[in-house]
Structure formats: structure tokens, C-alpha cells
Design an enzyme around this catalytic site. Structure first.
Site, PDB file in Angstrom:
ATOM      1  N   LYS A  37       0.850  -1.205   0.000  1.00 41.27           N
ATOM      2  CA  LYS A  37       0.000   0.000   0.000  1.00 41.27           C
ATOM      3  C   LYS A  37       0.879   1.245   0.000  1.00 41.27           C
ATOM      4  CE  LYS A  37      -0.353  -0.403   5.035  1.00 41.27           C
ATOM      5  NZ  LYS A  37      -1.188  -0.908   6.139  1.00 41.27           N
ATOM      6  N   ARG A 135     -10.309  -0.331  15.141  1.00 43.41           N
ATOM      7  CA  ARG A 135     -10.317   0.518  13.949  1.00 43.41           C
ATOM      8  C   ARG A 135     -11.409   0.026  13.008  1.00 43.41           C
ATOM      9  NH1 ARG A 135      -4.724   1.127  10.650  1.00 43.41           N
ATOM     10  NH2 ARG A 135      -5.184  -1.052  10.162  1.00 43.41           N
ATOM     11  N   HIS A 164      -6.178  -7.888  13.209  1.00 43.72           N
ATOM     12  CA  HIS A 164      -5.002  -7.006  13.155  1.00 43.72           C
ATOM     13  C   HIS A 164      -4.637  -6.591  14.580  1.00 43.72           C
ATOM     14  CE1 HIS A 164      -2.103  -4.434  11.296  1.00 43.72           C
ATOM     15  NE2 HIS A 164      -2.728  -3.293  11.493  1.00 43.72           N
ATOM     16  N   ARG A 220       1.387 -10.858   7.114  1.00 40.11           N
ATOM     17  CA  ARG A 220       1.213  -9.672   6.285  1.00 40.11           C
ATOM     18  C   ARG A 220       2.321  -8.677   6.625  1.00 40.11           C
ATOM     19  NH1 ARG A 220      -3.614 -10.044   9.117  1.00 40.11           N
ATOM     20  NH2 ARG A 220      -3.116  -8.036  10.065  1.00 40.11           N
ATOM     21  N   TYR A 266      15.840  30.153   6.681  1.00 40.01           N
ATOM     22  CA  TYR A 266      14.692  30.854   7.269  1.00 40.01           C
ATOM     23  C   TYR A 266      14.746  30.819   8.790  1.00 40.01           C
ATOM     24  CZ  TYR A 266      12.304  30.708   2.723  1.00 40.01           C
ATOM     25  OH  TYR A 266      11.946  30.861   1.415  1.00 40.01           O
ATOM     26  N   CYS A 313      14.142  23.791   4.130  1.00 40.38           N
ATOM     27  CA  CYS A 313      13.252  24.596   3.290  1.00 40.38           C
ATOM     28  C   CYS A 313      12.466  23.676   2.357  1.00 40.38           C
ATOM     29  CB  CYS A 313      14.051  25.583   2.452  1.00 40.38           C
ATOM     30  SG  CYS A 313      15.211  26.574   3.401  1.00 40.38           S
ATOM     31  N   MET A 314      11.585  24.258   1.566  1.00 43.64           N
ATOM     32  CA  MET A 314      10.759  23.441   0.681  1.00 43.64           C
ATOM     33  C   MET A 314      11.612  22.654  -0.316  1.00 43.64           C
ATOM     34  SD  MET A 314       7.653  24.581  -1.843  1.00 43.64           S
ATOM     35  CE  MET A 314       6.768  25.479  -0.578  1.00 43.64           C
ATOM     36  N   ASP A 315      12.602  23.331  -0.887  1.00 46.90           N
ATOM     37  CA  ASP A 315      13.384  22.715  -1.967  1.00 46.90           C
ATOM     38  C   ASP A 315      14.855  22.568  -1.643  1.00 46.90           C
ATOM     39  OD1 ASP A 315      10.993  23.146  -3.579  1.00 46.90           O
ATOM     40  OD2 ASP A 315      11.614  25.246  -3.522  1.00 46.90           O
TER      41      ASP A 315
HETATM   42  C1  LIG Z   1      -0.400  -1.841   6.843  1.00 46.25           C
HETATM   43  C2  LIG Z   1      -0.952  -3.114   7.365  1.00 46.25           C
HETATM   44  C3  LIG Z   1      -0.127  -4.230   7.552  1.00 46.25           C
HETATM   45  C4  LIG Z   1       1.381  -4.160   7.429  1.00 46.25           C
HETATM   46  O1  LIG Z   1       1.886  -3.605   8.616  1.00 46.25           O
HETATM   47  P1  LIG Z   1       3.464  -3.499   8.877  1.00 46.25           P
HETATM   48  O2  LIG Z   1       3.558  -3.061  10.286  1.00 46.25           O
HETATM   49  O3  LIG Z   1       3.976  -2.499   7.908  1.00 46.25           O
HETATM   50  O4  LIG Z   1       4.012  -4.851   8.618  1.00 46.25           O
HETATM   51  C5  LIG Z   1      -0.719  -5.422   7.930  1.00 46.25           C
HETATM   52  N1  LIG Z   1      -2.058  -5.499   8.136  1.00 46.25           N
HETATM   53  C6  LIG Z   1      -2.861  -4.433   7.982  1.00 46.25           C
HETATM   54  C7  LIG Z   1      -4.312  -4.563   8.252  1.00 46.25           C
HETATM   55  C8  LIG Z   1      -2.345  -3.206   7.606  1.00 46.25           C
HETATM   56  O5  LIG Z   1      -3.154  -2.148   7.492  1.00 46.25           O
END
Ligand SMILES: *Cc1c(COP(=O)(O)O)cnc(C)c1O
Length: 372
Positions: A37, A135, A164, A220, A266, A313-315
Site C-alpha cells: 500500500k 479501527r 489485526h 502480512r 529561514y 526549506c521546501m526545496d
Molecule cells: C499496513 C498493514 C499491515 C502491514 O503492517 P506493517 O507493520 O507495515 O508490517 C498489515 N495489516 C494491515 C491490516 C495493515 O493495514
């Protein structure tokens, strides 16, 4: 077109491949779901996904339908898990891209069921229980009701049950144990409803490294696959042989000798402690160098650590080279190795008061990615 700017993020795909194998071994041989992601945590979703699959990852995971479509358009054929529910209006697109949706709400379940019936083939879903993350996920007080409702949705097929973890990156706490206990109760309830899918998953990177009980058959992994630590000082990537894939490099754009007391940038938040050399680098907060880390970072010039000075700075960003004269065009490493020295994303995270995830995903589109 080749880039004019010398600021580049170099991604080492061998590191990604090695990390996938290391994580599978750390998880007792479990399969790896490569989480790509947010454009592969800033590393580039498509090249990272390809490398992960080459190294044996059997699943990919994304947050958005659009992210899954990007992988399909690039020719990736591995199963792709969508980690949370999109609005029901996204169902046609996710089905067309053959993404595997996560399911935890009745509204989304009814809409998916409808889509499955319409096309005459059930949609495979991964059903997610909230065991304490708080969540998204089926709330504990609705587990039995929801599992019962699943039986009435002929347009759906349950391919996995999952959860999770909220605090897997703090291994000394009992929170993960409690969540896994609750998850087992959810799995028991599902079994009693005749739902016993081949796949069960719970571990993110931190749990893959620190909580064997969470491993199951699939982990995951996001942050650790990029060789970055889930939690600095608590669950770290380097000690288990994970290698960072990202190197952020630029060149000295301008160099000058200043007198003691000369202020720069700045707000004049820094002044030269003595006469010496200051170099200006063509990279800034619009590229992902956190402004809140101003005067707290170190970069590498000539294989030596130099202090970042003045407000980012920005750049542009400045470094204090002291009595070492920098040459315009000379390589500067912001993240990664130069000679025997290395700057870690973990240092940036500490300096900015954040986590490695935010640093990696904070690298903006303006920085070209190159792949090795
Ligand atoms: C982003 C995410 C992961 C991966 O988490 P990491 O800590 O980067 O390994 C796994 N499961 C879910 C639901 C996530 O949103």
C-alpha cells in the site's frame, strides 16, 4: 525522460527479495503477504510487488481499489488482498480487478453478495474480526450475529478469517496475547457456524518478528520487508538480518565558506560555531525531508557524517561541513550507506518524532525512484 535533478531515491530490489525470504523463515516458513500500500511504502508498489513475488510471496495487499488496479495493470497475477472495505460503489471495480476484499460490515456484505449473485460466481472475501485494534473489523458483540448472517449470503465465499494487532511492536505488553486469545474465540465461533477456511492470518511485521503465536500460515509484512524497524528500540529490523532497500542521494548544489556566527536559512535557527564550510543541497520538505527534524539530522559527505543545519526549506537543505571543503556536484547521502557510514530511516524517525513508516511514505512524487 531522464531527470535533471540529482536527488534520487535508489531502491535495492535484492534487499526486498532477501527480506521476503528472511521474514518467511522468521515466521517458521509461513507464506508472506507483501504489503505494498501507499506506493510500496514510498518505494514503488509495482517493482516491489514483482520482487516480492519473485522471492516467493504468495499474496499482495493494498489499502485502496486503485492500488490493486495499478498492480493488475502492471501484469501482477498474485492474489491481492484489499485491507479495508471501499465504499460499495467500488465493488464493480474491485471485482473486475479480481481483488480479494476484506469484509466486516453488513452493508458491504449485502452489496458484495448482490454482486456475486449477479455475476453467478461467489466473491471470495477475507472476514475480519476486531479483537482490540478498535479501527475496522466486526465488533466483538456482533461476532455471532455476523457469522450467522454470512451463511445467508450465497454470493460470498469465505477464503480467510483474520485480525489485526494494535501493539505487536511493544512485545513486553500482554495486549497481543489478549488479542490472540480473543481471535481464537472468534475462530471457534466461526467453526461452530461451519466456517472453517484454509487461511487464517493475524501477524503484521512486528508480530512476525516478535510474536510466534500470531504467525499461522500467512504473515502480512509491510515495513520489515523494506528493511525498516516497526518500532525503534523495541522491534528492530537489522538484528534479524533485514536490510533497508532505500537510499536517498543528492549532490552538493552550492558551497561557501562562512565566518563564525553566520546565520543560515529561514528563521536563522542556526549560526556557524566557527569559520568553516556550509553546503546547500537541492532537496527539502517538499521531497520528504521533515521540517520538524531541522537541526537534528545528519547526512553523509565524503564518507563522513555532517550535521544538517538551519531550517529545512521546501526545496533546499543545508549542511555544516566544518573544515572539509565540499565540491559542487559531490554526492551527498541523506539515507543509506556511503563508504563505511550509514544513515538509517530510524534516525530520521527519531529526529522527527515519528515512525519509520511516515518517513518512507513521506517521500514525495517529486523524487525519482531508480531500481537496482
Ligand atoms: C499496513 C498493514 C499491515 C502491514 O503492517 P506493517 O507493520 O507495515 O508490517 C498489515 N495489516 C494491515 C491490516 C495493515 O493495514
Amino acid at each position: 525522460m531522464t531527470a535533471v535533478r540529482p536527488t534520487v531515491a535508489e531502491v535495492d530490489l535484492d534487499a526486498i527479495r532477501d527480506n521476503v525470504r528472511t521474514l518467511s523463515a522468521a515466521a517458521g516458513g509461513a507464506d508472506v503477504c507483501a504489503v505494498v500500500k501507499a506506493d510500496g511504502y514510498g518505494h514503488g508498489a509495482v517493482p516491489v510487488a514483482r520482487a516480492a513475488v519473485e522471492a516467493g510471496a504468495t499474496w499482495l495487499a493494498v489499502a485502496l481499489v486503485e492500488e490493486g488496479e495499478e498492480l493488475r495493470a502492471a501484469g501482477l497475477e498474485a492474489p491481492i488482498l484489499l485491507l479495508s472495505e471501499p465504499p460499495p460503489s467500488g465493488i464493480d471495480r474491485l471485482v473486475a480487478a479480481d481483488l480479494t476484499p476484506t469484509l466486516y460490515s453488513r452493508r458491504f456484505g449485502a452489496a458484495l453478495d448482490e454482486a456475486g449473485r449477479r455475476r453467478g460466481a461467489p466473491v471470495t472475501v477475507h472476514v475480519k474480526a476486531d479483537t482490540g485494534m478498535g479501527r475496522v473489523g466486526i465488533p466483538e458483540d456482533d461476532w455471532e450475529g455476523f457469522l450467522g448472517a454470512l451463511g445467508g449470503w450465497d454470493g460470498l465465499h469465505v477464503g480467510a478469517l483474520w485480525t489485526h494487532l494494535a501493539r505487536a511492536d511493544e512485545p513486553a505488553l500482554g495486549t497481543t496475547r489478549d488479542q490472540l486469545d480473543r481471535f481464537e474465540r472468534f475462530l471457534d465461533l466461526a467453526g461452530r457456524c461451519g466456517i472453517d477456511p484454509p487461511l487464517v492470518h493475524a501477524a503484521n511485521s512486528a508480530a512476525t518478528l516478535a510474536h510466534p503465536r500470531a504467525h499461522r500460515r500467512l504473515v502480512r509484512t509491510g515495513i520489515a520487508m523494506y528493511g525498516l524497524s516497526p518500532n525503534v528500540g523495541e522491534v528492530e529490523a537489522a538484528p534479524v538480518g533485514l536490510r533497508p532497500a532505500l537510499r536517498l542521494v543528492t549532490e552538493v548544489a552550492f558551497a561557501k565558506r562562512v565566518e563564525a556566527g553566520t546565520p543560515v536559512s529561514y528563521g536563522h535557527t542556526w549560526q556557524a560555531p566557527r569559520a568553516g564550510w556550509v553546503a546547500t543541497l537541492p532537496v527539502g520538505y517538499a521531497d520528504g525531508v521533515p521540517r520538524r527534524a531541522s537541526n537534528r539530522l545528519e547526512f553523509l559527505v565524503g564518507g563522513r557524517r555532517v550535521a544538517q543545519v538551519g531550517n529545512v526549506c521546501m526545496d533546499q537543505t543545508l549542511v555544516w561541513c566544518d573544515d572539509q571543503e565540499p565540491s559542487p556536484g559531490e554526492e551527498v547521502v541523506l539515507i543509506g550507506a556511503q563508504g563505511d557510514e550509514r544513515v538509517r530511516v530510524e534516525e530520521w524517525a527519531e529526529a522527527a518524532g515519528t515512525i519509520t513508516y511516515e518517513i518512507a511514505t513521506g517521500l514525495t512524487r517529486r523524487v525519482p525512484r531508480t531500481y537496482r
